[in-house]
Scaffold this motif. Structure first.
Motif, PDB file in Angstrom:
ATOM      1  N   THR A 200       0.828  -1.204   0.000  1.00 10.42           N
ATOM      2  CA  THR A 200       0.000   0.000   0.000  1.00 10.42           C
ATOM      3  C   THR A 200       0.864   1.256   0.000  1.00 10.42           C
ATOM      4  OG1 THR A 200      -1.746  -1.171   1.204  1.00 10.42           O
ATOM      5  CG2 THR A 200      -1.832   1.221   1.218  1.00 10.42           C
ATOM      6  N   GLY A 201       1.846   1.306   0.902  1.00 10.24           N
ATOM      7  CA  GLY A 201       2.701   2.481   0.993  1.00 10.24           C
ATOM      8  C   GLY A 201       3.462   2.750  -0.287  1.00 10.24           C
ATOM      9  N   TYR A 202       4.004   1.711  -0.898  1.00  4.51           N
ATOM     10  CA  TYR A 202       4.773   1.868  -2.130  1.00  4.51           C
ATOM     11  C   TYR A 202       3.899   2.384  -3.266  1.00  4.51           C
ATOM     12  CZ  TYR A 202       7.447   0.708  -6.300  1.00  4.51           C
ATOM     13  OH  TYR A 202       8.103   0.779  -7.508  1.00  4.51           O
ATOM     14  N   ASN A 203       2.754   1.748  -3.459  1.00 10.12           N
ATOM     15  CA  ASN A 203       1.903   2.128  -4.583  1.00 10.12           C
ATOM     16  C   ASN A 203       1.277   3.505  -4.397  1.00 10.12           C
ATOM     17  OD1 ASN A 203       1.508  -0.174  -6.736  1.00 10.12           O
ATOM     18  ND2 ASN A 203       1.760  -1.175  -4.750  1.00 10.12           N
ATOM     19  N   LEU A 204       0.992   3.864  -3.164  1.00  7.27           N
ATOM     20  CA  LEU A 204       0.481   5.205  -2.902  1.00  7.27           C
ATOM     21  C   LEU A 204       1.562   6.242  -3.207  1.00  7.27           C
ATOM     22  CD1 LEU A 204      -1.957   6.795  -1.971  1.00  7.27           C
ATOM     23  CD2 LEU A 204      -1.309   6.337   0.399  1.00  7.27           C
ATOM     24  N   ALA A 205       2.781   5.979  -2.780  1.00 10.20           N
ATOM     25  CA  ALA A 205       3.889   6.894  -3.071  1.00 10.20           C
ATOM     26  C   ALA A 205       4.129   6.996  -4.571  1.00 10.20           C
ATOM     27  CB  ALA A 205       5.160   6.411  -2.368  1.00 10.20           C
ATOM     28  N   LEU A 207       1.936   6.565  -7.066  1.00 10.24           N
ATOM     29  CA  LEU A 207       0.882   7.367  -7.680  1.00 10.24           C
ATOM     30  C   LEU A 207       1.120   8.859  -7.469  1.00 10.24           C
ATOM     31  CD1 LEU A 207      -2.435   5.439  -6.890  1.00 10.24           C
ATOM     32  CD2 LEU A 207      -1.512   5.931  -9.151  1.00 10.24           C
ATOM     33  N   LEU A 208       1.474   9.222  -6.254  1.00  6.22           N
ATOM     34  CA  LEU A 208       1.702  10.632  -5.938  1.00  6.22           C
ATOM     35  C   LEU A 208       2.930  11.172  -6.670  1.00  6.22           C
ATOM     36  CD1 LEU A 208       0.898  10.394  -2.130  1.00  6.22           C
ATOM     37  CD2 LEU A 208      -0.455  11.631  -3.837  1.00  6.22           C
ATOM     38  N   PHE A 209       3.972  10.351  -6.759  1.00  4.86           N
ATOM     39  CA  PHE A 209       5.181  10.743  -7.499  1.00  4.86           C
ATOM     40  C   PHE A 209       4.860  11.004  -8.965  1.00  4.86           C
ATOM     41  CE2 PHE A 209       8.785   9.133 -10.121  1.00  4.86           C
ATOM     42  CZ  PHE A 209       9.672  10.169  -9.887  1.00  4.86           C
ATOM     43  N   GLN A 210       4.094  10.099  -9.561  1.00  2.41           N
ATOM     44  CA  GLN A 210       3.749  10.250 -10.975  1.00  2.41           C
ATOM     45  C   GLN A 210       2.877  11.481 -11.218  1.00  2.41           C
ATOM     46  OE1 GLN A 210       2.005   6.375 -11.593  1.00  2.41           O
ATOM     47  NE2 GLN A 210       3.941   5.456 -12.223  1.00  2.41           N
ATOM     48  N   ARG A 211       2.139  11.898 -10.210  1.00  2.20           N
ATOM     49  CA  ARG A 211       1.277  13.061 -10.337  1.00  2.20           C
ATOM     50  C   ARG A 211       2.003  14.357  -9.957  1.00  2.20           C
ATOM     51  NH1 ARG A 211      -4.125  12.786  -7.066  1.00  2.20           N
ATOM     52  NH2 ARG A 211      -3.079  14.264  -5.696  1.00  2.20           N
ATOM     53  N   GLY A 212       3.237  14.236  -9.483  1.00  2.00           N
ATOM     54  CA  GLY A 212       4.005  15.411  -9.117  1.00  2.00           C
ATOM     55  C   GLY A 212       3.786  15.904  -7.708  1.00  2.00           C
ATOM     56  N   GLU A 213       3.094  15.107  -6.879  1.00  2.00           N
ATOM     57  CA  GLU A 213       2.872  15.460  -5.465  1.00  2.00           C
ATOM     58  C   GLU A 213       4.059  14.941  -4.664  1.00  2.00           C
ATOM     59  OE1 GLU A 213      -0.171  16.413  -3.621  1.00  2.00           O
ATOM     60  OE2 GLU A 213      -1.668  16.485  -5.215  1.00  2.00           O
ATOM     61  N   ARG A 216       4.144  14.776  -0.579  1.00  2.00           N
ATOM     62  CA  ARG A 216       3.292  13.703  -0.070  1.00  2.00           C
ATOM     63  C   ARG A 216       3.894  12.335  -0.396  1.00  2.00           C
ATOM     64  NH1 ARG A 216      -2.485  13.927  -2.108  1.00  2.00           N
ATOM     65  NH2 ARG A 216      -2.738  12.303  -0.519  1.00  2.00           N
ATOM     66  N   ALA A 217       4.415  12.183  -1.602  1.00  2.00           N
ATOM     67  CA  ALA A 217       5.054  10.921  -1.971  1.00  2.00           C
ATOM     68  C   ALA A 217       6.247  10.641  -1.063  1.00  2.00           C
ATOM     69  CB  ALA A 217       5.501  10.973  -3.432  1.00  2.00           C
TER      70      ALA A 217
END
Length: 278
Positions: A200-205, A207-213, A216-217
């Motif tokens: 969960t932690g990896y995939n959430l990070a 997604l946020l990285f790919q979105r430029g957040e 948060r990532a």
């Protein structure tokens, strides 16, 4: 700890190291205490004891427990043989059909896997673990609307204790389906319930990285990389996030860990090439 909880934890740890996406598979249960109550005390079910379990179910349960052990050890065909014997003894054993479904998923026989899960759900419609596994099977076939319906049904079950893994599985499937906003929401719900889950932690990070957040990532990947479940993939994602944030010291610290712990990994090769944007 029940058999279900033990298998779930071991499966999560093994599958994180082997393949992130597969860690959504639910655990199994074979304890006698999962049997339907034999009697009632007022309006409440009586406490289930060994004497309430029919002899056939007891023999089948022993076979199931053996099958779980073989399945955990990767001896898939041996596990399948034990399950076949369990179902000969007790053809109405829903939990045996659940494991049979997981075995056929591992063997990539999706038709028999689906048949097994459907049989388990028919025998015990209240078992949200089976509904979860069926949803994950549908996800593997890109049958996303059906998959999301199964996950929603499992999550809505008031007695279900596995909501964290089901929210996680739904988030992974939504990512596959290109539903990134929905995936972030599902993974966030999973994280609220089980912040220690590395998948969960990896995939959430990610997604946020790919979105430029990036900030948060950074929060999610740092928490993962500061724990015992960090691996080459999580360290590399951490490096890319810190590099994008121009945190050179953090990049060097993570790179040192990566090269020391996983010197032959493809992530080390990518770091040495400076392939931060691949």
């Amino acid at each position: 700890m029940t058999i279900s909880e033990t298998v779930s934890r071991r499966a999560a740890m093994y599958l994180w190291g082997a393949c992130l996406a597969l860690a959504a598979v639910a655990g199994l249960s074979g304890c006698a205490t999962t049997a339907e109550p034999a009697g009632m005390h007022g309006n409440q079910p009586d406490i289930v004891t060994d004497s309430d379990e029919p002899e056939a179910r007891k023999r089948a349960r022993i076979r199931l427990e053996l099958a779980i052990g073989y399945f955990e050890q990767g001896q898939t065909t041996v596990a399948l043989d034990e399950i076949k014997q369990a179902l000969v003894v007790d053809p109405a054993y829903a939990e045996a059909y659940n494991l049979r479904g997981l075995i056929y998923m591992r063997l990539n026989d999706l038709r028999l896997a689906e048949e097994s899960f459907r049989r388990a759900m028919a025998l015990n419609p209240r078992d949200a673990n089976v509904t979860h596994n069926y949803g994950w099977l549908l996800c593997q076939q890109a049958r996303y609307p059906e998959s999301f319906q199964a996950f929603a049904q499992a999550i809505a079950n008031p007695t279900y204790g596995g909501r964290a893994k089901t929210w996680m599985a739904q988030g992974l499937c939504q990512t596959r389906a290109g539903q990134r906003a929905e995936a972030e929401y599902s993974l966030g719900k999973s994280y609220e319930l089980d912040a220690a889950n590395p998948v969960t932690g990896y995939n959430l990070a990610m997604l946020l990285f790919q979105r430029g957040e990036l900030v948060r990532a950074q929060f999610y990947i740092r928490r993962l990389n500061n724990g015992e479940m960090a691996n080459a993939e999580s360290l590399w994602l951490g490096i890319k996030i810190e590099q994008r944030l121009n945190n050179r010291e953090a990049v060097e610290q993570l790179a040192t860990q990566l090269k020391k712990r996983y010197p032959q990994s493809r992530e080390v090769g990518a770091y040495e090439r400076g392939a931060f944007n691949e």
